[in-house]
Design a protein around this motif. Structure first.
Motif, PDB file in Angstrom:
ATOM      1  N   ARG A 239     -34.506  10.017  15.363  1.00  0.00           N
ATOM      2  CA  ARG A 239     -35.453  10.746  16.646  1.00  0.00           C
ATOM      3  C   ARG A 239     -36.836  10.140  16.824  1.00  0.00           C
ATOM      4  N   SER A 240     -37.379   9.627  15.998  1.00  0.00           N
ATOM      5  CA  SER A 240     -38.641   8.716  16.228  1.00  0.00           C
ATOM      6  C   SER A 240     -38.331   7.365  16.531  1.00  0.00           C
ATOM      7  N   PHE A 241     -37.403   6.972  16.918  1.00  0.00           N
ATOM      8  CA  PHE A 241     -36.940   5.710  17.456  1.00  0.00           C
ATOM      9  C   PHE A 241     -35.912   5.472  18.608  1.00  0.00           C
ATOM     10  N   GLU A 242     -36.264   6.696  19.725  1.00  0.00           N
ATOM     11  CA  GLU A 242     -35.456   6.820  20.686  1.00  0.00           C
ATOM     12  C   GLU A 242     -34.041   6.560  20.427  1.00  0.00           C
ATOM     13  N   ASP A 243     -33.645   7.537  19.300  1.00  0.00           N
ATOM     14  CA  ASP A 243     -32.350   7.434  18.895  1.00  0.00           C
ATOM     15  C   ASP A 243     -31.665   6.178  18.662  1.00  0.00           C
ATOM     16  N   ASP A 244     -32.263   5.139  18.298  1.00  0.00           N
ATOM     17  CA  ASP A 244     -31.778   3.919  17.831  1.00  0.00           C
ATOM     18  C   ASP A 244     -31.868   4.043  16.491  1.00  0.00           C
TER      19      ASP A 244
END
Length: 322
Positions: A239-244
């Motif tokens: 979630r801190s990685f744009e869901d990536d």
């Protein structure tokens, strides 16, 4: 022991007052201060539950400085049932990430650690271990999530939503029906059909379920369990990685040993398996092919402890994996 952290800032933007974290230490910190192993508690569990288990997994003669930590809302660390400033339903919702941040403050501000050798946890402790991997990627050399998940899937969320409603019902009705339903749901999901039949035939299981009600579930304990269930369902390392998920995995610097059970219906193994795949050479994945369900490492104690001991003793620190 207890660490009084004052106010803990939560991921939601709310503040957790009287942020008090319980913990137990086992062993001694060496002169190099590089032998600490942090162990966050599982769902509803406490640091004291780890005293015997860590010896079984690490050995009675291990040379680690073990810090078993009580996760927020477990009834020992600050919880709805123990807070005077934010009691019961006034206690804010928390995430496993909030739990990890309080543990990092314990490690750095109270214990004075600049780094640790490893973080290891089972079930919800495994979820916290996955969160450690992306929140503080250079703080540890090793990570051992056991029967945990970096992101709960739909089956797991549905299960914990059911438990939340049942805990509230059990506390409010103080009735056998609610307690028996909780026991039935646990019997249904905590193991496999083959193992359940091997343990006891249908009539015996029915008798066990009907005999579970002894004392009503205290409301405070119910809300503790509800807050921790919400925390688990919010777990998502990406979630801190744009869901990536690939970007989240690329941020991980510590070497990871991921242990799951193929038949686990409480914390289903798919997300952990997928994340281990994204880590590539940075992770060792162990999938136990058995009918033990969520009972790891108990059901696979001999193999688990051998794998964990060997992994922790390997003097390897890997770099970032793009």
């Amino acid at each position: 022991q207890f660490a009084d952290l004052g106010t803990c800032e939560l991921e939601s933007g709310a503040q957790l007052e009287e942020c008090r974290v319980g913990y137990i230490t086992i062993g001694e910190l060496n002169e190099a201060r590089n032998n600490a192993v942090l162990i966050p508690s599982w769902y509803g569990g406490t640091s004291s539950s780890w005293v015997e288990l860590q010896a079984q997994l690490l050995g009675d003669d291990h040379d680690y400085f073990v810090v078993a930590i009580d996760a927020l809302a477990n009834g020992v660390s600050i919880s709805p049932s123990t807070s005077s400033a934010q009691p019961m339903d006034e206690f804010p919702e928390i995430t496993t990430r909030d739990m990890v941040r309080s543990q990092y403050r314990l490690a750095t501000e109270v214990l004075g650690l600049d780094s640790v050798h490893a973080v290891m946890g089972v079930s919800m402790g495994g979820m916290q271990t996955f969160e450690w991997s992306v929140l503080y990627p250079d703080f540890m050399q090793k990570l051992v999530p056991i029967a945990g998940s970096p992101d709960l899937n739909g089956h797991d969320v549905a299960l914990w939503e059911a438990y939340k409603r049942l805990f509230r019902w059990a506390a409010e009705c103080e009735c056998a029906e609610a307690s028996e339903t909780i026991a039935a749901l646990g019997a249904l999901n905590s193991t496999t059909s083959d193992q359940a039949q091997a343990r006891a035939p249908g009539e015996a299981i029915k008798a066990q379920i009907e005999g579970t009600f002894t004392d009503p579930l205290p409301l405070g304990r119910a809300i503790d369990l509800i807050r921790q269930a919400d925390a688990m369902m919010a777990t998502d390392v990406a979630r801190s990685f744009e869901d990536d998920g690939s970007a989240a995995a690329a941020s991980v610097q510590a070497e990871m040993l991921v242990i799951v059970g193929a038949s686990d219906h409480v914390v289903t193994p798919g997300p952990a398996i997928d994340f281990a795949g994204l880590l590539g050479d940075g992770a060792t994945l162990i999938v136990f092919q058995n009918d033990c369900g969520h009972d790891i490492p108990g059901c696979e104690m001999f193999r688990s402890r051998s794998l964990i001991r060997e992994f922790l003793r390997q003097d390897i620190k890997i770099g970032n994996h793009e």
